[in-house]
Structures are given as structure tokens and as C-alpha cells.
Design an enzyme around this catalytic site. Structure first.
Site, PDB file in Angstrom:
ATOM      1  N   CYS A 199      70.626  10.125 -36.982  1.00  0.00           N
ATOM      2  CA  CYS A 199      70.264   9.084 -36.014  1.00  0.00           C
ATOM      3  C   CYS A 199      71.155   9.121 -34.778  1.00  0.00           C
ATOM      4  O   CYS A 199      70.702   8.864 -33.662  1.00  0.00           O
ATOM      5  CB  CYS A 199      70.342   7.714 -36.673  1.00  0.00           C
ATOM      6  SG  CYS A 199      71.961   7.332 -37.387  1.00  0.00           S
ATOM      7  N   HIS A 219      73.510   2.669 -38.308  1.00  0.00           N
ATOM      8  CA  HIS A 219      72.360   3.388 -37.746  1.00  0.00           C
ATOM      9  C   HIS A 219      72.469   3.433 -36.225  1.00  0.00           C
ATOM     10  O   HIS A 219      72.763   2.422 -35.588  1.00  0.00           O
ATOM     11  CB  HIS A 219      71.069   2.680 -38.161  1.00  0.00           C
ATOM     12  CG  HIS A 219      69.816   3.402 -37.780  1.00  0.00           C
ATOM     13  ND1 HIS A 219      69.587   4.729 -38.091  1.00  0.00           N
ATOM     14  CD2 HIS A 219      68.708   2.987 -37.101  1.00  0.00           C
ATOM     15  CE1 HIS A 219      68.392   5.088 -37.643  1.00  0.00           C
ATOM     16  NE2 HIS A 219      67.845   4.053 -37.023  1.00  0.00           N
ATOM     17  N   ASN A 232      63.765   3.512 -31.916  1.00  0.00           N
ATOM     18  CA  ASN A 232      64.224   4.017 -33.199  1.00  0.00           C
ATOM     19  C   ASN A 232      63.835   5.482 -33.343  1.00  0.00           C
ATOM     20  O   ASN A 232      63.177   6.048 -32.460  1.00  0.00           O
ATOM     21  CB  ASN A 232      63.627   3.172 -34.334  1.00  0.00           C
ATOM     22  CG  ASN A 232      64.445   3.234 -35.609  1.00  0.00           C
ATOM     23  OD1 ASN A 232      65.403   4.005 -35.722  1.00  0.00           O
ATOM     24  ND2 ASN A 232      64.079   2.427 -36.588  1.00  0.00           N
TER      25      ASN A 232
END
EC number: 3.4.22.-
Length: 362
Positions: free
Chosen positions: A152, A288, A309
């Protein structure tokens, strides 16, 4: 210009529709064990999920528990909704392990250290627009999917670099997350986590980063391919940190460019988020990396961040989540204001040739 406007109208319309094209269910699907099993089979078909017979029964029980969580949450008076997405037969523990941080073995990798000079170029900004959306301005590429790899941090980094490059050059270039996963190993750890600040520094020191088409994403670590990474496409001049725990400062930065942030994305509501302004339960245990690409306010006055995202376009609002902005806690919702950073690019110049390191010349 007309084409760009038309494209944005189409995108806006699909965002309004929300989950229209996603997997849905109805009360009758919950009526019996048989109907629940049929629902699970439809879900597996929709998401092309293959399970062995023995595994299928175990996963069916997990699916039922997640289904009831989604169903019960959606009956509550919350400003956001959940859906049965591709994570629906994963336990929350399994989800967290793969997508929300258990692979970040060293917490300091997300906590980082303060920048020595503490510079913040937007400190003296006195006014910002009431809303900003860098997607509308053409500074954001299509939503990507990190897969079952804890990368990520690389996706968050690339969104910010793609954004500032478009702002400075008026050209949107999709850049390579795989280069960062394979090659940025001094502090970052590929599929086992990393820090966006370190990735910005890697790109600066190397002289740039290559394109996604030249070094495509594989969702796994590999050996750094020198023949690809030396074909530089976009450079930056460094990075700065937004003052921590200061959503006003973060707003100033996002008004001027996409910003990389770290959040807690491990909760069940985040796992199954579908649409609306997320106000759900979360902590400040950062696990994250994502990127803020805008902000706005709903008709009822709720302020929000537009967060990009890296779980593919079927998650959330076509790959995005709107997260509540200006909450009472200084860290921001899910810790979004704790560790923001952004790349610096001082001109429209980009590399014109291949990069050659001392190692290459030996």
C-alpha cells in the site's frame, strides 16, 4: 475540454449510483440456510472466488457472519453503507493480515521521524477553495489494486507523485509501484510494508521513477530490474511532511496537490465500506497507506476527505472512500492527520535519458 467534461459527468453519475453494478442482496436471501447458500454461490461467481469443497463450508460460515454485519449495520442510521465486496468470506483477522498492516513488521516504518528542517511550503496559505477534487483536474490515474501484497505504501507514494507531476507538466503519467516494491529496499520492505517518506527519498536520490507500462505491477516481490528502472519518466525534488495532527494544515496541502497519508483501515466497517461519508469505528494504529486526492462538504454540512485506496475499483465508491474531516480528535479520523507527506517538484522538467548509478558503471 468538452470531452473531459463529458467524461467527468459520466464518472460523477456512476459515483451517484454507488453500488448499482456491485453485488447486492435482499431480505429473502436471508430467509433460510438454502437461500443463504445460494447467495454465497452467487457471490463467489460474481467475484470469481474458487474454494475447495471442504474450504467452502468453512468460508460459508464466515460469509454468513459478515453478511449479518453488513445487513445490521446498513439498518442503522449511519451516513455510510456497507456491501458484500470481495472480502466477504474472509475473517477480519485474515483481512487485516493481508490488507491492513500485520505485514508492517516494524511500527516505526509507518511512524517515521520528523523532517530535520520542519519545512512546510503551504504554511502561509490563508485561504483554500471550499472543495477540491484532483480527479476532476486530471491529476489522478485509474484506481489500481495492490492484490495480496502489503505494498500500500508504494501505491500511496505513486498517487502523490503522479499528481504533482501532472500539476507541473499538465501530463498524467501512470508510474510504477513495482519498481518501488522490487528496488526500494534500504528502509522499505516490498510486500511486507514500507513508508511513503522513504519512497519519496528513494525516487529523489535515484533521479526519478519509471512508468507502469515499462515496469508493470505483479503483486509480489521480485529482483530489481535495472534495465527497466533506468528508463526514468518522472522526477521529484524531495518531499515535505505536513505538520502532524493538524487537519487545517492538511487541508492547505491537499488544496495544492494529492497527499500521502497513513490510516487505520483494519475495522470491519472499513473492510466492507460501500458509499457515503465514513465515520466508523477506527483507531490511530496506523496500518495502511492511502492518498488524499480532494475534500468537500455534503449538503447536510458534513466535511470529508476524498481518499484514494488501492483495493481495486469495486471497493467503496469506485475505489475511493470519503472520510469525515474536521473531527474533534486532533489525529483526525483513523489517524489520517498523523503522518501526511507529499513530494516536491519545482519545475516541469523530467528526465530525458537513462539513469546510471555507480554500480551500473562497475
Amino acid at each position: 475540454m468538452a470531452t473531459k467534461k463529458l467524461l467527468w459527468v459520466v464518472l460523477s453519475f456512476s459515483l451517484v449510483l454507488g453500488v448499482a453494478n456491485s453485488f447486492d442482496f435482499h431480505d429473502k436471501d436471508l430467509a433460510s440456510e438454502e437461500s443463504l447458500w445460494d447467495l454465497y454461490e452467487r457471490w463467489r461467481s460474481h467475484h470469481t472466488v474458487s474454494r475447495s469443497l471442504g474450504e467452502k463450508h468453512k468460508r460459508f460460515n464466515v460469509f454468513k457472519a459478515n453478511l449479518m454485519h453488513v445487513h445490521n449495520t446498513n439498518k442503522m442510521d449511519k451516513p455510510y453503507k456497507l456491501k458484500l465486496n470481495k472480502f466477504a468470506d474472509m475473517t477480519n483477522h485474515e483481512f487485516r493480515s493481508t490488507y491492513a498492516g500485520s505485514k508492517v513488521n516494524h511500527p516505526r516504518m509507518f511512524r517515521g521521524t520528523p523532517h530535520e528542517n520542519g519545512a512546510f511550503m503551504y504554511e502561509k496559505v490563508v485561504s483554500v477553495p471550499p472543495s477540491v477534487d484532483w480527479r476532476k483536474k486530471g491529476a489522478v490515474t485509474d484506481v489500481k489494486d495492490q492484490g495480496q501484497c502489503g505494498s500500500c505504501w508504494a501505491f500511496s507514494t505513486v498517487v502523490a507523485v503522479e499528481g504533482i507531476n501532472q500539476i507541473k507538466t499538465n501530463k498524467l503519467v501512470a508510474l510504477s509501484e513495482q519498481e518501488l516494491v522490487d528496488c526500494d529496499k534500504e528502509e522499505n520492505q516490498g510486500c511486507n510494508g514500507g513508508l511513503m517518506e522513504s519512497a519519496f527519498e528513494f525516487i529523489k536520490q535515484k533521479g526519478g521513477i519509471t512508468t507502469e507500462s515499462n515496469y508493470p505491477y505483479k503483486a509480489q516481490e521480485g529482483t530489481c530490474d535495472a534495465s527497466k528502472v533506468n528508463d526514468l519518466a518522472v522526477s521529484i525534488d524531495g518531499h515535505e511532511n505536513v505538520p502532524a495532527n493538524d487537519e487545517d494544515a492538511l487541508l492547505k496541502a491537499v488544496a495544492n496537490q494529492p497527499v500521502s497519508v497513513a490510516i487505520d483501515a483494519g475495522g470491519s466497517d472499513f473492510q466492507f465500506y460501500s458509499e457515503g461519508v465514513f465515520t466508523g469505528d477506527c483507531s490511530t494504529d496506523l496500518n495502511h497507506g492511502v492518498a488524499i486526492v480532494g475534500y468537500g462538504t455534503t449538503v447536510d454540512g458534513t466535511n470529508y476527505w476524498i481518499v484514494r485506496n488501492s483495493w481495486g475499483p469495486e471497493w467503496g465508491e469506485h475505489g475511493y472512500i470519503r472520510m469525515q474531516r474536521n473531527i474533534s480528535k486532533k489525529e483526525g479520523l483513523c489517524g489520517i492527520a498523523m503522518l501526511p507527506s507529499y513530494p516536491i517538484k519545482n519545475s516541469s522538467d523530467n528526465p530525458t535519458g537513462s539513469f546510471s548509478s555507480p554500480k551500473d558503471e562497475l
